[in-house]
Design a protein around this motif. Sequence first.
Motif, PDB file in Angstrom:
ATOM      1  N   PHE A  75      29.548  42.965 -82.726  1.00 19.86           N
ATOM      2  CA  PHE A  75      29.331  41.522 -82.758  1.00 19.86           C
ATOM      3  C   PHE A  75      28.649  40.990 -81.504  1.00 19.86           C
ATOM      4  N   GLY A  76      28.226  41.906 -80.610  1.00 21.70           N
ATOM      5  CA  GLY A  76      27.503  41.479 -79.423  1.00 21.70           C
ATOM      6  C   GLY A  76      28.344  40.683 -78.446  1.00 21.70           C
ATOM      7  N   THR A  77      29.652  40.963 -78.424  1.00 21.77           N
ATOM      8  CA  THR A  77      30.546  40.245 -77.513  1.00 21.77           C
ATOM      9  C   THR A  77      31.088  41.173 -76.440  1.00 21.77           C
ATOM     10  N   ASP A  78      30.312  42.212 -76.082  1.00 18.84           N
ATOM     11  CA  ASP A  78      30.766  43.135 -75.037  1.00 18.84           C
ATOM     12  C   ASP A  78      31.114  42.370 -73.778  1.00 18.84           C
ATOM     13  N   ALA A  79      32.262  42.721 -73.231  1.00 21.13           N
ATOM     14  CA  ALA A  79      32.699  42.051 -71.997  1.00 21.13           C
ATOM     15  C   ALA A  79      32.271  42.833 -70.791  1.00 21.13           C
TER      16      ALA A  79
END
Length: 96
Positions: A92-96
């Motif tokens: 989802f392209g939410t890499d932290a």
Amino acid sequence: MSDVRVVEPHNTTVADAIGKVGAFEELLRKYGVKADWSGSNAQLKGTGVKGSIAVDATNVTVLVQLGMLARAAGIDGSKLEGSIRKRLRAAFGTDA
């Protein structure tokens, strides 16, 4: 049974979110776990493992229940949770 539950928020449609979960499903297949989809929900089944994936308008929720066989094979619930979370964030392209 030991339970692993991961909730990952998303900002897309349910259909797009289900599509993005595909990469995660590929990982499951590598470990002999099959996802059987019905609408926006899937049942997970494999040797020593069962669970579900639920996709709604804002979240993807993955629940994995580790049976005795999985635990005897050395599967660590906390490491599994981290791995699931990492792959969903990447999808989802939410890499932290």
